[in-house]
Design a protein around this motif. Structure first.
Motif: not given
Length: 657
Positions: A1, A239, A266, A437, A472, A475-477, A479, A566
């Motif tokens: 993460m 990505q 990252e 999102y 990023a 945002e990913r946390r 998903e 997502k």
């Protein structure tokens, strides 16, 4: 993460809630109770866009609960033309095509694959004949019919991509906007779902997914060349290797160069880079916003350099790369903020030569006003005031704060304290935003926030993980965290305020629209000990049904799979376990549901099914359908009902002093 949550930095714009600040808020007189009808009053003009000459403007208008588009000359020398958006349709956007035409995108719900889906179409609005014509007439098109790639400066021709039939991949059509005739300029290609044109109107590249796991990108140097595959990959690729597929925003005519959005590292923030489409290589960094994502950027007309970028930290901000525009912005900031106090000043729509512009000024406690600026006279002329009955002195200032989540992550939020009340032991309304999102709150004027603060409530708007513009990693946390850690973030904001003594933890209600409505229902279901009540407008109760409806709106298989991941994450995860509809036995507090009958974003049956289940289970609830209303409230009648019902429900179950 990536970086541990505890290592996240709190931005410098964050307000520290000192005792002095809290005392200052309490020192003001308590404002009078403002009628709900005042908050429900719509802006007279919204989404104002100038024509290329600047002599005309178009705006959205609400009249007697219906949505209209109105076009008029600035000097009033001709009768305005007003046309209604048909019932059961949503107005998505409009754009000028020359001086005498508008292209208008509309959407509606249609039967699809045994269920429902949202379909869009593009309409030509001719100002000379007052005729409305749908582009693509005669084609058995797929769902997406408003993919506008380019419009020529004279407004006679447009490039539009759509599926000729539901069995084809999209092709690109040159549409004669006078005769409404479409001819193919780029045929369908297997696996290509998205096409892009350069600044001169030549279709230059496309991308899409051949299947659920393999993508490709095609490109050509000019209109005479053949499309060649310049990049291929799979969903397992890094990505950074595939950023150009869905983050490019300009190709310069006659060149291989353009611009893309990408992250520097990252977990980093979205910035603007140069990009070579022929070699599929990212170039130099062009612009990075300070400590946040670049929200959107625009190039000069030739596509060769940046013209403007916007970003959001504690509020929305603009960066002009054109010296003349930067100088004008500074002058407008000084002129308007000097007169009105601390306000955001925005240069909106401009005519082609930047001699006439729409200027807006607003603040968290100011609904705002709109001006027309004209270079010839150097003057600002007020065009409209959004809600003249509301005075900034009677409204509350929203402050940008951060609080710790239970895993150590710093969660941004907007905190609004009721004017004139001591910040101690107050009732709280948590107001999570929709989306979830690609969306966040911005600290601007929000009628819901001001309505609640005027009633005596503290209002907290958590920017839970997954919210837009925070990079990023943030945002990913979010998903696959619907109803999980995203919900934790909301609850943790309540605990933070309770620990400070600002709110009474026994007097909390959660209220939301769209995803916020889901969060309200699920919060009260998951942790009924925390909340006295919950209110959902256009919220989701059945997650499996909602996900199926959302997936119907995606063209290619991988886009559907990416969205499924997502929202759901592990495909074996049972979405019913985070669905209010399937956990009614856990609900212990009263809920109120509202839903527009014409909602195209969240199906009205999401609330209908939940209301039926609540009734069958003998749970306390209220349910109101709003005829002819869409997603949330968009009409005066819808807003009035929303505020009246919310007022009465909160007074009954979580009264303010």
């Amino acid at each position: 993460m990536g970086t541990p949550a505890a290592a996240l930095q709190v931005p410098p714009q964050t307000i520290e809630l000192t005792d002095a600040l809290l005392a200052q808020n309490a020192a003001s007189p308590v404002p009078a109770r403002i009628p709900a009808s005042v908050f429900a009053a719509p802006a007279d003009f919204r989404d104002i866009k100038l024509s290329p000459s600047g002599l005309r403007l178009v705006a959205r208008v609400t009249f007697e609960g219906r949505q209209f588009v109105r076009i008029r000359r600035l000097d009033g020398s001709e009768e305005p033309w007003t046309f209604q958006i048909p019932d059961k349709m949503d107005l998505n956007y409009y754009t000028w095509a020359g001086e005498d035409r508008l292209l208008v995108s509309v959407g509606q719900i249609v039967p699809w694959d045994g269920d429902e889906a949202r379909s869009t179409r593009l309409v030509i609005a001719d100002l000379t004949t007052h005729k409305l014509q749908v582009i693509g007439k005669g084609f058995a098109m797929g769902l997406r019919g408003d993919d506008l790639l380019w419009t020529d400066p004279e407004g006679k021709t447009a490039l539009v991509a759509f599926q000729p039939t539901i069995y084809d991949y999209p092709a690109v059509f040159s549409v004669d906007l006078v005769a409404n005739r479409a001819k193919t300029v780029v045929s369908s290609m297997t696996g290509i779902w998205n096409w892009y044109a350069d600044t001169s109107g030549v279709v230059r590249y496309g991308y899409g997914w051949i299947d659920a796991h393999n993508w490709q990108m095609v490109y050509r140097k000019d209109g005479a060349g053949r499309f060649q595959v310049v990049a291929r990959g799979t969903d397992k690729d890094d990505q950074a290797a595939k950023f150009a597929r869905d983050k490019s925003f300009t190709i310069a005519a006659g060149a291989d160069e353009g611009f893309v959005y990408d992250t520097a590292a990252e977990g980093g923030h979205l910035a603007v880079y140069r990009y070579n489409f022929a070699t599929h290589q990212r170039g130099e960094l062009v612009y990075a916003a300070p400590g946040t994502d670049v929200g959107q950027a625009w190039t000069t007309e030739d596509g060769k350099s940046l013209f403007r970028a916007v970003y959001t930290d504690s509020r929305d901000r603009v960066k002009w790369f054109d010296p003349g525009m930067a100088e004008l912005q500074a002058a407008l900031d000084k002129a308007i903020s000097g007169k009105l106090g601390d306000r955001e000043v925005w240069i909106g729509s401009r005519n082609r030569d930047n001699t006439i512009m729409v200027v807006q000024a607003l603040g968290s406690n100011d609904p705002g006003r709109t001006y027309i600026w004209q270079a010839a006279s150097g003057t600002l002329t007020r065009l409209s005031t959004r809600n003249p009955a509301l005075k900034p002195a009677d409204l509350a200032v929203s402050r940008y704060v951060h609080y710790p989540a239970r895993d150590g992550m710093a969660i941004p939020a907007y905190l609004t304290l009721p004017v004139g009340r001591a910040a101690k032991g107050l009732p709280l309304v948590i107001l999570p935003h929709g989306g979830p999102y690609g969306v966040r709150d911005h600290g601007d004027y929000d009628p819901d926030v001001q309505f609640l603060a005027n009633r005596g409530y503290v209002v907290l708007q958590p920017q839970y993980r997954g919210s837009d513009s925070y990079g990023a990693m943030f945002e990913r946390r979010g998903e696959a965290q619907w109803g999980r850690t995203m919900q934790d973030d909301i609850d943790d904001g309540m605990d933070w305020l309770a620990k400070r003594g600002i709110i009474d933890p026994a007097r909390v209600c959660i209220v939301g629209i769209s995803y916020g409505g889901y969060a309200a229902l699920w919060g009260a279901t998951r942790n009924p000990e925390r909340y006295r009540c919950a209110v959902s407008f256009a919220g989701i109760s059945d997650m499996p049904r909602s996900l199926k409806y959302q997936l119907n709106s995606f063209d290619d298989k991988q886009a559907r799979e990416a969205w499924r991941q997502k929202v759901q994450g592990d495909p074996t995860f049972d979405l019913r376990t985070i669905s209010p509809l399937f956990n009614i036995d856990r609900l212990k507090v009263p809920v109120m549901l509202l839903h527009g009958t014409d909602d195209q974003i969240v199906q009205p049956r999401q609330s209908r099914l939940y209301a039926e289940a609540l009734k069958a289970a003998g749970k306390p609830y209220e349910y109101y359908e709003i005829p002819d209303e869409g997603h949330g409230y968009t009409t005066t009648q819808g807003a009035q009902l929303w505020y009246d019902k919310l007022d009465a429900f909160l007074a009954k179950y979580n009264p303010a002093p």
